[in-house]
Design an enzyme around this catalytic site. Structure first.
Site, short mmCIF file in Angstrom:
data_model
loop_
_atom_site.label_atom_id
_atom_site.label_comp_id
_atom_site.label_asym_id
_atom_site.label_seq_id
_atom_site.Cartn_x
_atom_site.Cartn_y
_atom_site.Cartn_z
N ASP A 1 10.13 -5.06 -2.71
CA ASP A 1 9.65 -5.45 -1.38
C ASP A 1 8.65 -6.57 -1.65
O ASP A 1 7.47 -6.33 -1.83
CB ASP A 1 9.00 -4.23 -0.72
CG ASP A 1 8.57 -4.51 0.70
OD1 ASP A 1 9.26 -5.26 1.40
OD2 ASP A 1 7.53 -3.95 1.11
N ASP B 1 2.17 -2.44 -8.98
CA ASP B 1 1.61 -3.52 -8.17
C ASP B 1 0.56 -4.21 -9.03
O ASP B 1 -0.06 -3.58 -9.88
CB ASP B 1 0.97 -3.00 -6.87
CG ASP B 1 0.90 -4.08 -5.80
OD1 ASP B 1 1.72 -4.06 -4.87
OD2 ASP B 1 0.00 -4.96 -5.91
N PRO C 1 0.79 -1.24 0.00
CA PRO C 1 0.00 0.00 0.00
C PRO C 1 0.82 1.29 0.00
O PRO C 1 0.27 2.36 0.23
CB PRO C 1 -0.80 -0.13 1.30
CG PRO C 1 0.10 -0.91 2.22
CD PRO C 1 0.87 -1.86 1.34
N CYS D 1 9.32 -9.40 4.68
CA CYS D 1 9.06 -9.40 6.12
C CYS D 1 8.98 -10.87 6.58
O CYS D 1 8.15 -11.24 7.39
CB CYS D 1 7.82 -8.61 6.49
SG CYS D 1 6.37 -9.03 5.56
N ASP E 1 6.08 -9.77 -15.51
CA ASP E 1 6.05 -9.52 -16.95
C ASP E 1 6.86 -8.25 -17.24
O ASP E 1 6.33 -7.15 -17.32
CB ASP E 1 4.58 -9.36 -17.38
CG ASP E 1 4.46 -9.01 -18.84
OD1 ASP E 1 5.44 -9.23 -19.59
OD2 ASP E 1 3.39 -8.52 -19.24
C1 LIG Z 1 4.94 -6.84 0.87
S1 LIG Z 1 3.69 -6.13 -0.06
C2 LIG Z 1 4.43 -4.60 -0.50
C3 LIG Z 1 4.39 -3.58 0.62
C4 LIG Z 1 4.84 -2.21 0.15
N1 LIG Z 1 6.14 -2.24 -0.46
C5 LIG Z 1 4.87 -1.23 1.30
O1 LIG Z 1 5.93 -0.96 1.86
O2 LIG Z 1 3.81 -0.71 1.64
C6 LIG Z 1 3.81 -7.03 -1.54
C7 LIG Z 1 2.96 -6.49 -2.68
O3 LIG Z 1 3.30 -7.24 -3.84
C8 LIG Z 1 2.20 -7.27 -4.70
N2 LIG Z 1 2.42 -8.32 -5.69
C9 LIG Z 1 2.34 -9.66 -5.53
N3 LIG Z 1 2.64 -10.28 -6.68
C10 LIG Z 1 2.91 -9.32 -7.60
C11 LIG Z 1 3.26 -9.32 -8.99
N4 LIG Z 1 3.42 -10.47 -9.67
N5 LIG Z 1 3.45 -8.13 -9.60
C12 LIG Z 1 3.29 -6.98 -8.94
N6 LIG Z 1 2.95 -6.92 -7.62
C13 LIG Z 1 2.76 -8.07 -6.97
C14 LIG Z 1 1.03 -7.49 -3.74
O4 LIG Z 1 -0.17 -7.06 -4.34
C15 LIG Z 1 1.45 -6.64 -2.53
O5 LIG Z 1 0.83 -5.39 -2.60
#
Ligand SMILES: C[S@@+](CC[C@H](N)C(=O)[O-])C[C@H]1O[C@@H](n2cnc3c(N)ncnc32)[C@H](O)[C@@H]1O
Length: 483
Positions: free
Chosen positions: A371, A323, A302, A424, A353
């Site tokens: 992240d 995202d 988020p 995390c 991709d």
């Molecule tokens: C750990 S959270 C990121 C938290 C964010 N960096 C922060 O500090 O607020 C991981 C995110 O990766 C996204 N995600 C998962 N698979 C993904 C993909 N193939 N491509 C892009 N985003 C992806 C998820 O929707 C999620 O929002």
């Protein structure tokens, strides 16, 4: 014994906090992708007073943290097999047992009666009532100091280092036969996860991590230096009635109130701060973002770290926040607007991709932050509902996804550019081993530093980051990326 899945209380009907807690727990368990914290905050915004907001948070997170233990206890007093009990009746039992044994301030009568009344299906109420009464009658509770020892570990449960419960029958697995199963029962974690931590960290450290995960996670905020100093933020939060103090990092403030109260303050809505744990606060600075750079945040939502990147270079960089989840990306847009940032644009994309990202911005990036989605095993105090999702199969899926995302990150990086990879998680497959595999497959990438933190070492979350660099030096950018 089935309750009618389709009969939650009618929308708009007056519902007590326990009924709300029951529905949130039901959704967390039955609607994939439900985040307890988000549901509690949404419910709190729907007009609960301060006392009810706190009670709702206590109930939902108390049950999620102790769920396996609550289930063991309720099942021991039920003559219906646990998996045969209707889903909402199970939630009511968890809520009732939690209040009876953990919450000293709630009278037993209210714990039982209100948990039963929270059930929309009247047919299952007598059963839940009978089990909760049996628990109340059968469990002896003592202050810990009065425990003379000698009880079987299968019949004894220590609660928060302050009291102890004695059960009339064997409730928990036998530690002499299977230590992981016993610790899993009394610390409410999946046995496979406990077993892997025991093998890696030994019993003492594992017990400490398990106990830490049962505590309430501390709340930290990061000051938005573009709007206020830490001192100004502290003063404003105090003026708005919140207890708070300096955190361990220069930009961090510890707030001694539930998140639902923090997000209702003017300091928050005016963009003076962002909710972020201190372990997470250490990540964005590792990218050393500078004004004029083009930066990519591959898994941005988020937005905690995207907005940190922007603040660190006084909003002078051009940042693409990617995202794959459009709903969560909306929260990045909200955070960017609230914090008054201009340099961030958002893109819904599957970051495995690489071609889709290249099509939008053909130029490589000076810095990439990944992240990654992970098991969350370092943040189980904050996200207790993630515990049961940590299975070997899920870990294998996650490590494959992380490796694909790292491939995109490397491909979009300028020679000489920095890549920060973070999770995390406490699991080596997602952290050090993932980075070693990347280094082995990409000779042009070097590791500058890495850090992993156990939740017991940090004030808050556990996690990992690695700082990597693409060898070589690209052409210096002649224009600022935003021009
Ligand atoms: C750990 S959270 C990121 C938290 C964010 N960096 C922060 O500090 O607020 C991981 C995110 O990766 C996204 N995600 C998962 N698979 C993904 C993909 N193939 N491509 C892009 N985003 C992806 C998820 O929707 C999620 O929002």
């Amino acid at each position: 014994m089935a309750d009618s899945e389709a009969t939650p209380p009618p929308a708009g009907a007056k519902r007590n906090v326990r009924a709300l807690a029951l529905e949130i727990l039901f959704e967390v368990h039955h609607k994939p992708g439900t985040f307890a914290q988000e549901r509690v905050q949404a419910a709190a915004r729907g007009g609960l007073n301060k006392r009810d907001r706190r009670f709702l948070t206590e109930l939902v997170f108390g049950v999620l943290r102790h769920e396996r233990t609550l289930d063991r206890i309720a099942a021991a007093f039920s003559d219906v097999k646990w998996h045969e009990i209707a889903p909402r009746a199970r939630e009511a039992l968890r809520l009732g047992v939690y209040q009876l044994l953990w919450l000293d301030g709630v009278p037993a009568f209210a714990s039982i009666h209100e948990s039963v009344a929270a059930l929309p299906d009247k047919r299952v109420r007598p059963f839940v009532n009978a089990v909760l009464r049996a628990v109340d009658r059968g469990v002896r509770r003592l202050p810990l100091a009065k425990d003379r020892g000698g009880a079987s570990p299968r019949k004894r449960l220590e609660i928060e280092g302050r009291k102890v419960c004695f059960f009339p029958k064997e409730v928990f697995a036998d530690p002499a036969k299977d230590l992981a199963a016993h610790l899993a029962d009394v610390f409410a974690h999946p046995p496979a996860l406990v077993a892997r931590w025991l093998a890696r960290h030994g019993e003492e450290k594992t017990r400490a991590i398990l106990a830490r995960n049962l505590e309430q996670a501390p709340l930290f905020v990061r000051v938005n230096r573009r709007k206020a100093t830490r001192e100004q933020l502290l003063e404003r939060l105090r003026n708005e009635g919140l207890k708070c103090g300096e955190g361990n990092l220069p930009e961090s403030v510890r707030v001694l109130a539930p998140p639902t109260e923090l997000v209702a303050t003017g300091a928050f809505t005016d963009g003076w701060c962002t909710v972020q744990d201190e372990t997470a606060m250490k990540v964005a600075p590792q990218l050393e973002p500078k004004a004029g750079q083009l930066l990519l945040d591959l898994c941005a939502a988020p937005g905690g770290k995207t907005t940190h990147l922007a603040e660190l270079c006084d909003d002078g960089a051009t940042i693409l926040a990617a995202d794959r989840d459009e709903g969560r990306l909306e929260r990045v847009r909200e955070a960017v607007a609230r914090l008054g940032l201009k340099g961030v644009s958002c893109m819904t994309v599957d970051a495995t991709d690489e071609a889709s990202i290249r099509a939008v911005t053909p130029a490589p990036y000076d810095g990439v932050l990944l992240d990654a989605p992970c098991s969350n095993s370092g943040v189980l105090a904050r996200r207790p509902e993630a515990k049961d999702r940590i299975t070997p199969e899920h870990l294998a899926e996650l490590t494959e996804l992380q490796a694909k995302l790292l491939k995109t990150a490397v491909a979009r990086l300028f020679p000489g550019g920095r890549l920060v990879y973070s999770t995390c998680s406490l699991e080596p497959e997602e952290n050090e081993e993932q980075v070693r595999a990347l280094l082995a497959a990409n000779r042009e990438i070097e590791l500058l530093s890495e850090e992993s933190t156990l939740p017991t070492e940090a004030g808050g979350d556990g996690g990992y980051f690695a700082v990597l660099k693409k060898k070589g030096q690209g052409l210096p950018r002649m224009t600022t990326a935003r021009s």
